[in-house]
Design a protein around this motif. Sequence first.
Motif, PDB file in Angstrom:
ATOM      1  N   THR A   1       0.966  -1.197   0.175  1.00 39.56           N
ATOM      2  CA  THR A   1       0.032   0.010  -0.248  1.00 39.56           C
ATOM      3  C   THR A   1       0.895   1.335  -0.053  1.00 39.56           C
ATOM      4  OG1 THR A   1      -0.220  -0.086   2.539  1.00 39.56           O
ATOM      5  CG2 THR A   1      -2.193  -1.081   1.038  1.00 39.56           C
ATOM      6  N   LYS A   2       1.950   1.096   0.635  1.00 41.08           N
ATOM      7  CA  LYS A   2       2.912   2.407   0.536  1.00 41.08           C
ATOM      8  C   LYS A   2       3.569   2.622  -0.849  1.00 41.08           C
ATOM      9  CE  LYS A   2       4.640   1.958   5.281  1.00 41.08           C
ATOM     10  NZ  LYS A   2       5.950   1.636   6.143  1.00 41.08           N
ATOM     11  N   TRP A   3       3.744   1.429  -1.373  1.00 41.46           N
ATOM     12  CA  TRP A   3       4.381   1.562  -2.740  1.00 41.46           C
ATOM     13  C   TRP A   3       3.252   2.024  -3.844  1.00 41.46           C
ATOM     14  CZ3 TRP A   3       6.852  -3.745  -3.319  1.00 41.46           C
ATOM     15  CH2 TRP A   3       8.250  -3.698  -2.714  1.00 41.46           C
ATOM     16  N   LEU A   4       1.934   1.665  -3.454  1.00 45.10           N
ATOM     17  CA  LEU A   4       0.820   2.122  -4.276  1.00 45.10           C
ATOM     18  C   LEU A   4       0.702   3.731  -4.124  1.00 45.10           C
ATOM     19  CD1 LEU A   4      -1.684  -0.755  -3.759  1.00 45.10           C
ATOM     20  CD2 LEU A   4      -0.871   0.008  -6.098  1.00 45.10           C
ATOM     21  N   GLU A   5       0.789   3.952  -2.824  1.00 47.23           N
ATOM     22  CA  GLU A   5       0.259   5.328  -2.709  1.00 47.23           C
ATOM     23  C   GLU A   5       1.758   6.297  -3.322  1.00 47.23           C
ATOM     24  OE1 GLU A   5      -1.316   8.911  -1.438  1.00 47.23           O
ATOM     25  OE2 GLU A   5      -2.127   6.847  -1.315  1.00 47.23           O
ATOM     26  N   ARG A   6       2.773   5.776  -3.083  1.00 49.29           N
ATOM     27  CA  ARG A   6       3.983   6.522  -3.732  1.00 49.29           C
ATOM     28  C   ARG A   6       3.744   6.768  -5.195  1.00 49.29           C
ATOM     29  NH1 ARG A   6      10.084   4.239  -3.616  1.00 49.29           N
ATOM     30  NH2 ARG A   6      10.711   5.637  -5.333  1.00 49.29           N
TER      31      ARG A   6
END
Length: 128
Positions: free
Chosen positions: A46-51
Amino acid sequence: MEHLFLFRKQAHELKMRQMVEEITCGRHTIESAMSKYQVLTRSTVTKWLERVRQEEQARTQAMEDNLKKPPTTLVEHVVQHADALTGQVKQLQKQLEQAELQVLYYRNVIRVAEQELGLSIEKKSATK
């Protein structure tokens, strides 16, 4: 050794971007992408998606800002260039003043040294 670190970092970035693309295109769910790319936690994904979403928003915002600004005309470009050159000339004039003061200082130091020591330090211009 540093090349190996950069290579690993680039490989990690590529893996992240491939996984995010597959999730956003609907080819994989987060869970299936986690198992395929061997990511341990859902929060990492989810952090990667948000980034990636934030990077995309910043990119589109920059493109919109560029479209909103009218293109500079040739006259504006020439004026900007002239202003830049004027600033450069002022900077060079300050540097020239400093160099002239430095030359004056060194000449006085040499003159005083010659008077006190009684030696000829400066080279004479008429040499054989």
